[in-house]
Enzyme design. Sequence first.
Site, short mmCIF file in Angstrom:
data_model
loop_
_atom_site.label_atom_id
_atom_site.label_comp_id
_atom_site.label_asym_id
_atom_site.label_seq_id
_atom_site.Cartn_x
_atom_site.Cartn_y
_atom_site.Cartn_z
N ALA A 44 13.59 -29.02 -40.87
CA ALA A 44 13.02 -30.37 -40.72
C ALA A 44 13.89 -31.19 -39.77
O ALA A 44 13.38 -31.84 -38.86
CB ALA A 44 12.93 -31.03 -42.09
N HIS A 276 9.87 -13.05 -35.33
CA HIS A 276 10.04 -13.48 -33.94
C HIS A 276 10.07 -12.28 -32.96
O HIS A 276 9.34 -12.24 -31.98
CB HIS A 276 11.32 -14.29 -33.76
CG HIS A 276 11.39 -15.53 -34.61
ND1 HIS A 276 10.29 -16.25 -34.95
CD2 HIS A 276 12.44 -16.18 -35.18
CE1 HIS A 276 10.65 -17.30 -35.70
NE2 HIS A 276 11.95 -17.28 -35.85
N TYR A 404 14.13 -12.73 -13.84
CA TYR A 404 14.70 -12.19 -12.61
C TYR A 404 14.60 -10.68 -12.60
O TYR A 404 14.55 -10.04 -13.63
CB TYR A 404 16.14 -12.67 -12.39
CG TYR A 404 17.10 -12.44 -13.52
CD1 TYR A 404 17.21 -13.37 -14.54
CD2 TYR A 404 17.90 -11.30 -13.57
CE1 TYR A 404 18.10 -13.17 -15.59
CE2 TYR A 404 18.79 -11.10 -14.60
CZ TYR A 404 18.88 -12.04 -15.61
OH TYR A 404 19.75 -11.83 -16.65
P1 NDP Z 1 16.79 -24.82 -45.89
O1 NDP Z 1 17.70 -23.91 -46.62
O2 NDP Z 1 17.41 -25.94 -45.15
O3 NDP Z 1 15.69 -25.34 -46.94
C1 NDP Z 1 14.81 -26.43 -46.72
C2 NDP Z 1 14.77 -27.29 -47.96
O4 NDP Z 1 14.15 -26.54 -48.99
C3 NDP Z 1 16.12 -27.65 -48.49
O5 NDP Z 1 16.58 -28.85 -47.92
C4 NDP Z 1 15.87 -27.79 -49.97
O6 NDP Z 1 15.41 -29.12 -50.24
C5 NDP Z 1 14.73 -26.84 -50.24
N1 NDP Z 1 15.21 -25.57 -50.80
C6 NDP Z 1 16.16 -24.75 -50.31
N2 NDP Z 1 16.30 -23.65 -51.07
C7 NDP Z 1 15.40 -23.78 -52.06
C8 NDP Z 1 15.04 -22.98 -53.18
N3 NDP Z 1 15.63 -21.82 -53.41
N4 NDP Z 1 14.05 -23.44 -54.01
C9 NDP Z 1 13.44 -24.61 -53.77
N5 NDP Z 1 13.75 -25.41 -52.72
C10 NDP Z 1 14.70 -25.00 -51.89
O7 NDP Z 1 15.92 -23.90 -44.95
P2 NDP Z 1 15.36 -24.17 -43.48
O8 NDP Z 1 14.94 -25.59 -43.36
O9 NDP Z 1 16.30 -23.65 -42.49
O10 NDP Z 1 14.11 -23.18 -43.46
C11 NDP Z 1 12.90 -23.46 -44.13
C12 NDP Z 1 11.86 -22.47 -43.63
O11 NDP Z 1 11.71 -22.64 -42.23
C13 NDP Z 1 12.25 -21.01 -43.84
O12 NDP Z 1 11.09 -20.31 -44.21
C14 NDP Z 1 12.74 -20.57 -42.45
O13 NDP Z 1 12.48 -19.22 -42.21
C15 NDP Z 1 11.89 -21.41 -41.55
N6 NDP Z 1 12.47 -21.67 -40.23
C16 NDP Z 1 13.69 -22.28 -40.09
C17 NDP Z 1 14.19 -22.55 -38.83
C18 NDP Z 1 15.50 -23.22 -38.62
O14 NDP Z 1 15.92 -23.35 -37.47
N7 NDP Z 1 16.17 -23.67 -39.66
C19 NDP Z 1 13.42 -22.22 -37.61
C20 NDP Z 1 12.16 -21.57 -37.88
C21 NDP Z 1 11.73 -21.33 -39.14
P3 NDP Z 1 15.65 -29.89 -51.61
O15 NDP Z 1 16.72 -29.20 -52.35
O16 NDP Z 1 16.00 -31.28 -51.19
O17 NDP Z 1 14.33 -29.83 -52.26
C1 BG6 Z 2 14.49 -19.38 -37.36
C2 BG6 Z 2 15.52 -18.73 -38.21
O1 BG6 Z 2 13.25 -18.80 -37.57
O2 BG6 Z 2 14.84 -19.29 -36.00
C3 BG6 Z 2 16.89 -19.29 -37.93
O3 BG6 Z 2 15.20 -18.95 -39.58
C4 BG6 Z 2 17.21 -19.28 -36.45
O4 BG6 Z 2 17.86 -18.52 -38.62
C5 BG6 Z 2 16.07 -19.91 -35.67
O5 BG6 Z 2 18.39 -20.03 -36.25
C6 BG6 Z 2 16.28 -19.74 -34.18
O6 BG6 Z 2 15.32 -20.47 -33.48
P1 BG6 Z 2 15.59 -20.86 -31.95
O7 BG6 Z 2 14.31 -21.44 -31.50
O8 BG6 Z 2 16.71 -21.87 -32.00
O9 BG6 Z 2 15.99 -19.61 -31.28
#
Ligand code: NDP
Ligand code: BG6
Length: 454
Positions: A44, A276, A404
């Site tokens: 987020a 990916h 390239y």
């Molecule tokens: P986070 O670990 O930051 O989790 C997001 C939020 O989910 C946390 O802030 C927490 O919020 C809640 N959370 C975490 N673990 C749990 C749990 N076990 N049970 C319930 N709630 C939980 O993960 P990301 O934001 O990095 O990733 C979220 C999704 O997005 C994943 O599926 C990931 O693959 C995908 N993703 C992530 C990317 C990235 O760059 N981070 C890029 C592309 C995809 P709270 O405790 O406040 O409720």
């Molecule tokens: C997410 C993975 O899908 O892609 C992360 O959960 C990873 O672990 C991210 O960091 C990478 O994305 P990008 O666009 O920064 O290469």
Amino acid sequence: MGSGQWSVEKRSSLRSDSFSKDIDDVPETGCLSIIVLGASGDLAKKKTFPALFNLYRQGFLPAEEVHIFGYARTKISDEELRNRIRGFLVDNKAASSKYSDDVLKFLELIKYVSGSYDTEDGFRRLDKEISEHEISKNSHEGSSRRLFYLALPPSVYPSVCKMIRNCCMNKSDLGGWTRIVVEKPFGRDLESAEKLSTQIGELFDEPQIYRIDHYLGKELVQNLLVLRFANRFFLPLWNRDNIHNVQIVFREDFGTDGRGGYFDEYGIIRDIIQNHLLQVFCLVAMEKPVSLKPEHIRDEKVKVLQSVLPITDEEVVLGQYEGYRDDPTVPDNSNTPTFATMVLRIHNERWEGVPFILKAGKALNSRKAEIRVQFKDVPGDIFKCKKQGRNEFVIRLQPSEAMYMKLTVKQPGLDMSTVQSELDLSYRQRYQGVVIPEAYERLILDTYISFLFI
Ligand code: NDP
Ligand code: BG6
């Protein structure tokens, strides 16, 4: 893959429709509420809110129609969430006063609701906030659109979808919609992915579900179909007669970065390779689709995946970076791989014998994602080209998008000696002034505007 709307395929359909002008999607207007579930998390902060901000700045989220809600368990105020987002948006940027002004106006659109993912209480409060916003925008007289973005680990998708279905559906009698966007990884394995599909499918119709893989929104991934099928050069070369191997590589120069809780449950294969890199693999290896319609692209992807032979243990290397277990959210005895490389072999006429090497790792020495297509040596070589290295075609997805070709040329001068050089298409130089959209901008836009490319 089901009949669901995978973002790139939806985009592709828009593009193909834009050629044939036979699109039957209805333009969508009315009050738009975007709800980011998991608003306290990494995705987020780093991707979803920044993408929404960029869409806002470009006029795709007009303040008169839009409101954005963050939802998560963490107990913070509206102001604290806004500060987090502001911190990320202005961090390390020499922001102009216009930019800072835009940030402030954008933040005013955001509200935060705290609640759990498996009880109705929080979702009822969320629904109340959304409804108040809709009424304030007079949307009880018009249609309202609700887009729920699940920036959450997949383990909570079923309960969150159930809560949305029970408490937060669009109530306007005058049209509009409720849609959900789910992130990868979609489950842990085939069984859990199918179960998840069934669970979500019981709650929402397929056109309401958007499964996102943001690599499909990257400029050079979007370019792969064009590159392969709109250029005569590549058509005769793209096969086992000419290509020695293909490498698809993802490397990151940071570790779990506070996401150990999520990451340790999935590991690098489920986090990066299964989604990916496999999507990129499909676009590199598949046959030409009948058209750009989503189903046609999906069918070709499925065919190439079905032709992949089982991966053998000898062709897989796993690793874990030193210090991974120091993350307090990672168990001390964790065996989860943070690095993996594997060889995929495709049993078909085009690719038999050509290894596709997929590599992904966290906490490595640099951040890069690229495709390297290495060609075979020239038969009957009279120049000793081998010394210089092979012909290679490189597509750099990030950072600094580029393509390239490495070729052997005559070293300029009196000698008849050879040297390796490049035909270089670096986007920054070639397309000066063009801002390449972030992957998430394109994909999120596709979820609520379905007629943009007509
Ligand atoms: P986070 O670990 O930051 O989790 C997001 C939020 O989910 C946390 O802030 C927490 O919020 C809640 N959370 C975490 N673990 C749990 C749990 N076990 N049970 C319930 N709630 C939980 O993960 P990301 O934001 O990095 O990733 C979220 C999704 O997005 C994943 O599926 C990931 O693959 C995908 N993703 C992530 C990317 C990235 O760059 N981070 C890029 C592309 C995809 P709270 O405790 O406040 O409720
Ligand atoms: C997410 C993975 O899908 O892609 C992360 O959960 C990873 O672990 C991210 O960091 C990478 O994305 P990008 O666009 O920064 O290469």
